[in-house]
Write a protein that holds these residues in place. Structure first.
Motif, PDB file in Angstrom:
ATOM      1  N   GLY A   6       0.738  -1.305  -0.088  1.00  0.00           N
ATOM      2  CA  GLY A   6      -0.021  -0.120   0.008  1.00  0.00           C
ATOM      3  C   GLY A   6       1.035   1.225  -0.059  1.00  0.00           C
ATOM      4  N   LEU A   7       2.344   1.053  -0.095  1.00  0.00           N
ATOM      5  CA  LEU A   7       3.048   2.291  -0.240  1.00  0.00           C
ATOM      6  C   LEU A   7       3.363   2.785  -1.502  1.00  0.00           C
ATOM      7  CD1 LEU A   7       5.501   1.522   2.628  1.00  0.00           C
ATOM      8  CD2 LEU A   7       3.562   3.140   2.914  1.00  0.00           C
ATOM      9  N   GLU A   8       3.297   4.013  -1.948  1.00  0.00           N
ATOM     10  CA  GLU A   8       3.524   4.502  -3.247  1.00  0.00           C
ATOM     11  C   GLU A   8       4.955   4.782  -3.353  1.00  0.00           C
ATOM     12  OE1 GLU A   8       1.502   7.971  -4.170  1.00  0.00           O
ATOM     13  OE2 GLU A   8      -0.511   6.909  -3.790  1.00  0.00           O
ATOM     14  N   THR A   9       5.583   5.056  -4.375  1.00  0.00           N
ATOM     15  CA  THR A   9       7.211   5.221  -4.330  1.00  0.00           C
ATOM     16  C   THR A   9       7.710   6.163  -3.368  1.00  0.00           C
ATOM     17  OG1 THR A   9       6.878   4.319  -6.850  1.00  0.00           O
ATOM     18  CG2 THR A   9       8.950   5.666  -6.334  1.00  0.00           C
ATOM     19  N   THR A  10       6.962   7.428  -3.435  1.00  0.00           N
ATOM     20  CA  THR A  10       7.703   8.465  -2.731  1.00  0.00           C
ATOM     21  C   THR A  10       7.444   8.279  -1.255  1.00  0.00           C
ATOM     22  OG1 THR A  10       6.826  10.108  -4.228  1.00  0.00           O
ATOM     23  CG2 THR A  10       7.343  11.119  -2.243  1.00  0.00           C
ATOM     24  N   ASP A  11       6.230   7.571  -0.902  1.00  0.00           N
ATOM     25  CA  ASP A  11       6.305   7.103   0.368  1.00  0.00           C
ATOM     26  C   ASP A  11       7.510   6.313   0.825  1.00  0.00           C
ATOM     27  OD1 ASP A  11       3.661   8.262   0.758  1.00  0.00           O
ATOM     28  OD2 ASP A  11       2.737   6.465   0.177  1.00  0.00           O
ATOM     29  N   GLU A  12       7.813   5.109   0.015  1.00  0.00           N
ATOM     30  CA  GLU A  12       8.962   4.496   0.401  1.00  0.00           C
ATOM     31  C   GLU A  12      10.314   5.155   0.279  1.00  0.00           C
ATOM     32  OE1 GLU A  12      11.432   0.798  -1.945  1.00  0.00           O
ATOM     33  OE2 GLU A  12       9.639   1.082  -2.419  1.00  0.00           O
ATOM     34  N   ALA A  13      10.363   6.235  -0.284  1.00  0.00           N
ATOM     35  CA  ALA A  13      11.595   6.809  -0.357  1.00  0.00           C
ATOM     36  C   ALA A  13      11.805   7.583   0.712  1.00  0.00           C
ATOM     37  CB  ALA A  13      11.602   7.906  -1.723  1.00  0.00           C
ATOM     38  N   VAL A  14      10.688   8.363   1.103  1.00  0.00           N
ATOM     39  CA  VAL A  14      10.553   9.015   2.580  1.00  0.00           C
ATOM     40  C   VAL A  14      11.217   8.231   3.719  1.00  0.00           C
ATOM     41  CG1 VAL A  14       9.210  10.390   4.149  1.00  0.00           C
ATOM     42  CG2 VAL A  14       9.032  10.985   1.680  1.00  0.00           C
ATOM     43  N   TYR A  15      10.449   6.978   3.760  1.00  0.00           N
ATOM     44  CA  TYR A  15      10.838   6.249   4.689  1.00  0.00           C
ATOM     45  C   TYR A  15      12.277   5.536   4.905  1.00  0.00           C
ATOM     46  CZ  TYR A  15      10.369   1.635   7.373  1.00  0.00           C
ATOM     47  OH  TYR A  15      10.632   0.448   8.358  1.00  0.00           O
ATOM     48  N   ARG A  16      12.622   5.391   3.693  1.00  0.00           N
ATOM     49  CA  ARG A  16      14.194   4.990   3.564  1.00  0.00           C
ATOM     50  C   ARG A  16      15.213   6.144   3.859  1.00  0.00           C
ATOM     51  NH1 ARG A  16      14.955   0.383   1.043  1.00  0.00           N
ATOM     52  NH2 ARG A  16      13.591  -0.731   0.015  1.00  0.00           N
ATOM     53  N   GLU A  17      14.919   7.490   3.525  1.00  0.00           N
ATOM     54  CA  GLU A  17      15.680   8.475   3.969  1.00  0.00           C
ATOM     55  C   GLU A  17      15.561   8.647   5.436  1.00  0.00           C
ATOM     56  OE1 GLU A  17      17.462  10.653   2.623  1.00  0.00           O
ATOM     57  OE2 GLU A  17      17.266   9.907   0.661  1.00  0.00           O
ATOM     58  N   MET A  18      14.399   8.373   6.089  1.00  0.00           N
ATOM     59  CA  MET A  18      14.192   8.500   7.528  1.00  0.00           C
ATOM     60  C   MET A  18      15.102   7.233   8.394  1.00  0.00           C
ATOM     61  SD  MET A  18      10.560   9.699   8.278  1.00  0.00           S
ATOM     62  CE  MET A  18      10.714   9.998   9.863  1.00  0.00           C
ATOM     63  N   PHE A  48       2.705   7.460   9.145  1.00  0.00           N
ATOM     64  CA  PHE A  48       2.407   7.520  10.680  1.00  0.00           C
ATOM     65  C   PHE A  48       1.225   6.870  10.987  1.00  0.00           C
ATOM     66  CE2 PHE A  48       0.143   9.229  14.448  1.00  0.00           C
ATOM     67  CZ  PHE A  48       1.265   9.001  15.481  1.00  0.00           C
ATOM     68  N   GLU A  49       0.341   6.763  10.111  1.00  0.00           N
ATOM     69  CA  GLU A  49      -1.045   5.966   9.860  1.00  0.00           C
ATOM     70  C   GLU A  49      -0.793   4.412   9.786  1.00  0.00           C
ATOM     71  OE1 GLU A  49      -5.257   5.578   7.578  1.00  0.00           O
ATOM     72  OE2 GLU A  49      -3.743   7.149   7.155  1.00  0.00           O
ATOM     73  N   LEU A  50       0.036   4.167   9.238  1.00  0.00           N
ATOM     74  CA  LEU A  50       0.598   2.900   8.926  1.00  0.00           C
ATOM     75  C   LEU A  50       1.493   2.372  10.091  1.00  0.00           C
ATOM     76  CD1 LEU A  50       1.196   2.755   5.009  1.00  0.00           C
ATOM     77  CD2 LEU A  50      -0.809   2.019   6.483  1.00  0.00           C
ATOM     78  N   GLN A  51       1.966   3.313  10.952  1.00  0.00           N
ATOM     79  CA  GLN A  51       2.732   2.850  12.037  1.00  0.00           C
ATOM     80  C   GLN A  51       4.147   2.490  11.739  1.00  0.00           C
ATOM     81  OE1 GLN A  51       0.681  -0.121  14.679  1.00  0.00           O
ATOM     82  NE2 GLN A  51      -1.176   0.954  14.423  1.00  0.00           N
ATOM     83  N   LEU A  52       4.569   2.915  10.495  1.00  0.00           N
ATOM     84  CA  LEU A  52       6.105   2.778  10.151  1.00  0.00           C
ATOM     85  C   LEU A  52       6.967   3.947  10.595  1.00  0.00           C
ATOM     86  CD1 LEU A  52       5.459   1.812   6.456  1.00  0.00           C
ATOM     87  CD2 LEU A  52       6.100   0.230   8.446  1.00  0.00           C
ATOM     88  N   ILE A  53       6.327   5.014  11.203  1.00  0.00           N
ATOM     89  CA  ILE A  53       7.039   5.780  12.029  1.00  0.00           C
ATOM     90  C   ILE A  53       6.498   6.161  13.029  1.00  0.00           C
ATOM     91  CG2 ILE A  53       7.989   7.192   9.820  1.00  0.00           C
ATOM     92  CD1 ILE A  53       6.323   9.231  10.286  1.00  0.00           C
ATOM     93  N   GLN A  54       7.242   6.775  14.248  1.00  0.00           N
ATOM     94  CA  GLN A  54       6.578   7.110  15.577  1.00  0.00           C
ATOM     95  C   GLN A  54       7.127   8.508  16.029  1.00  0.00           C
ATOM     96  OE1 GLN A  54       7.310   3.465  17.866  1.00  0.00           O
ATOM     97  NE2 GLN A  54       9.599   4.154  18.073  1.00  0.00           N
ATOM     98  N   LEU A  64      10.647   9.264  14.028  1.00  0.00           N
ATOM     99  CA  LEU A  64      11.565   8.281  13.804  1.00  0.00           C
ATOM    100  C   LEU A  64      11.098   7.399  12.943  1.00  0.00           C
ATOM    101  CD1 LEU A  64      13.383   8.366  17.199  1.00  0.00           C
ATOM    102  CD2 LEU A  64      14.046   9.835  15.417  1.00  0.00           C
ATOM    103  N   ALA A  65      11.723   6.463  12.123  1.00  0.00           N
ATOM    104  CA  ALA A  65      11.396   5.560  11.184  1.00  0.00           C
ATOM    105  C   ALA A  65      11.409   4.136  12.183  1.00  0.00           C
ATOM    106  CB  ALA A  65      11.973   5.240  10.069  1.00  0.00           C
TER     107      ALA A  65
END
Length: 321
Positions: A6-18, A48-54, A64-65
């Motif tokens: 359910g993550l788009e490319t930009t969502d994944e990129a932001v997560y990886r950067e964090m 945050f909604e997907l609980q991948l950052i807190q 934080l990721a």
């Protein structure tokens, strides 16, 4: 993989950067990804909604990721729960559809596309007729877990005649039938005869579709002894065929291992085996009681268990505990 979750490319990129640079702020992440800060903020909301950052405990207002091993496991559990809930909704809609047809069928003639068959003898006679006339394919939902000896004998008899004429048979049962010797023996016999058998965590009520032209469904999904409706109207058959194909794609072939339990499912079973209630197990696992009850209901469906105690015994025999 992230897209499937359910993550788009930009969502994944932001997560990886964090993950790689926890000290970066919104503006810095936006600059690295060559996008605007508002787009990064939208991604952060989603993560945050997907609980991948807190939120950081040390620096309130900074996020934080979550480590992938934890965050993605939580996301998989959530998607699994949503899938089970969707399957239940489909089954409930299917049952409502049957009840509506039952009322209509009482006033319809055989020529009107809906025929009402009262009692099991009438149903068996029609099954024999459909088996005799089948030329292309027979599709079956086989819910209810382990099948009775009489039902399995009748299935072998009818299926043997059908397969002998080169007609394709595809059947879907519940995961729990894999540990019932008699039902599993039938399933293996079917595949040896070039039929196909799969299992799923949950199923709609019983249904048999023949050549895409006829369907048998119970008048009352909770009491199949009352009889069945025989449908031949194309407008009624089309959604039933689509439902079967969708369920077939999500099901596990007989020769394949069932999908492994999620971390929360295994932990929930362990808690139940120790005597915890759904509510106390939920506290142990840091999930809501509603989620625990939904997960337990799903596990009981997969195991073909009628009680929590029986579910614990079957899970232990299968090596799930």
């Amino acid at each position: 993989m992230f897209t499937a979750l359910g993550l788009e490319t930009t969502d994944e990129a932001v997560y990886r950067e964090m993950l790689e640079s926890p000290a970066l702020g919104v503006e810095e992440i936006a600059a690295r990804l060559a996008t605007c800060p508002d787009r990064v903020r939208a991604c952060l909301d989603k993560l945050f909604e997907l609980q991948l950052i807190q939120e950081s405990f040390e620096a309130p207002g900074r996020f934080l990721a979550v480590e992938p091993a934890v965050g993605l496991q939580q996301l998989l559990v959530r998607q699994h729960d949503e899938l089970i809930e969707r399957q239940r909704q489909i089954a409930d809609s299917h049952a409502s559809f049957l009840r509506m047809l039952a009322g209509t069928g009482a006033r319809s003639s055989r020529g009107g596309g809906i025929e009402r068959l009262e009692g099991m003898d009438a149903v068996q006679r029609r099954l024999q007729e459909l088996a005799r006339d089948a030329v292309r394919e027979v599709l079956t939902f086989m819910p209810g877990g382990p099948q009775s000896a009489a039902a399995l004998r009748a299935a072998r008899r009818n299926d043997g005649h059908v397969l002998g004429r080169g007609v394709r048979i595809r059947t879907i049962g519940l995961d729990g039938v894999r540990e019932d010797a008699a039902t599993l023996d039938y399933a293996r016999w079917l595949t040896e005869q070039r039929g196909e058998f799969r299992t799923a965590a949950s199923l709609p009520p019983r249904m048999i579709l023949v050549d895409g032209a006829s369907a048998l469904l119970p008048i009352d999904p909770d009491d199949t002894r009352r009889g069945a409706l025989c449908l031949s109207e194309p407008a009624l058959l089309a959604p039933l065929l689509a439902l079967f194909e969708q369920t077939w794609e999500r099901s596990t072939p007989l020769g394949s291992a069932r999908p492994a339990l999620s971390g929360h499912e295994g932990a929930l079973l362990a808690c139940i085996a120790q005597g915890h209630t759904d509510e106390s197990a939920a506290k142990q696992l840091h999930i809501s009681p509603r989620t625990a009850r939904r997960m337990m209901a799903s596990l009981m469906d997969r195991l073909g268990a009628r009680s929590r105690f029986e579910a614990g015994l079957k899970a232990a025999r299968l090596g799930w505990l």
